[in-house]
Motif scaffolding. Structure first.
Motif, PDB file in Angstrom:
ATOM      1  N   LYS A 159     -29.015  85.485   9.920  1.00 39.48           N
ATOM      2  CA  LYS A 159     -28.293  86.160  10.972  1.00 39.48           C
ATOM      3  C   LYS A 159     -27.060  86.822  10.378  1.00 39.48           C
ATOM      4  N   LYS A 160     -26.693  87.933  10.915  1.00 38.70           N
ATOM      5  CA  LYS A 160     -25.487  88.626  10.485  1.00 38.70           C
ATOM      6  C   LYS A 160     -24.297  87.935  11.145  1.00 38.70           C
ATOM      7  N   PRO A 161     -23.182  87.830  10.442  1.00 39.25           N
ATOM      8  CA  PRO A 161     -21.996  87.249  11.059  1.00 39.25           C
ATOM      9  C   PRO A 161     -21.467  88.192  12.149  1.00 39.25           C
ATOM     10  N   LEU A 162     -20.869  87.590  13.155  1.00 41.34           N
ATOM     11  CA  LEU A 162     -20.385  88.387  14.269  1.00 41.34           C
ATOM     12  C   LEU A 162     -19.151  89.191  13.873  1.00 41.34           C
ATOM     13  N   ARG A 163     -18.323  88.630  13.019  1.00 41.13           N
ATOM     14  CA  ARG A 163     -17.135  89.363  12.575  1.00 41.13           C
ATOM     15  C   ARG A 163     -17.402  89.967  11.207  1.00 41.13           C
TER      16      ARG A 163
END
Length: 166
Positions: A159-163
């Motif tokens: 998953k890509k980090p949100l920040r």
């Protein structure tokens, strides 16, 4: 008085009285029909329909006294129904007893597990260790043992980090 006569002879007065009574009756019935004619007609139709419905329900109902052939067959059917009902009750009772046994066994296992935990807590307290930490460790071991044996761990997608990094 005359001997051969049984009563007074009909005269012109009685014929007039008969006609007057008939006219009175005709007048009364006429006024009654003119006032309540539709109600009387509707009541008559309702009574007729009610009688028809009752006669159909009585005709459709089986006779209260069975014939000789029915009397010979019916006790056998009653006995078979009662036997089937008793067998179904017995099966249901056996199933209920089996469920009760499983529940009792499960309760015994839970009580045994609680007893083991209490013994482990007592031993850890005797050794001077924290019993709460030991309890949490035992629960984690039980959960990890159950999860590894029952399910294959799934790989998580990347998953890509949100920040952003900046």
């Amino acid at each position: 008085m005359e001997l051969g006569d049984g009563g007074p002879a009909p005269g012109p007065g009685q014929a007039a009285l008969g006609r007057g009574g008939l006219e009175f009756l005709q007048h009364t019935v006429g006024s009654l029909l003119s006032s309540y004619g539709w109600y009387i007609l509707l009541a008559a139709v309702a009574i007729y329909l009610l009688i028809q419905k009752v006669s159909q329900s009585l005709a459709g109902r089986p006779s209260s006294r069975p014939g000789a052939a029915d009397a010979a067959v019916e006790p056998d059917m009653v006995v078979r129904r009662q036997e089937a009902l008793a067998a179904a009750r017995l099966r249901m009772q056996e199933e209920l007893n089996a469920q009760a046994e499983r529940y009792k066994e499960k309760q015994r296992q839970l009580e045994e597990e609680k007893r083991r935990q209490k013994i482990a807590m007592w031993e850890s307290m005797q050794e001077g260790k924290s019993y709460k930490g030991n309890l949490k460790l035992n629960q984690q071991e039980a959960e990890s043992g159950a999860s590894t044996s029952s399910a294959v761990p799934k790989s998580k997608p990347n998953k890509k980090p949100l920040r952003g990094g900046g």
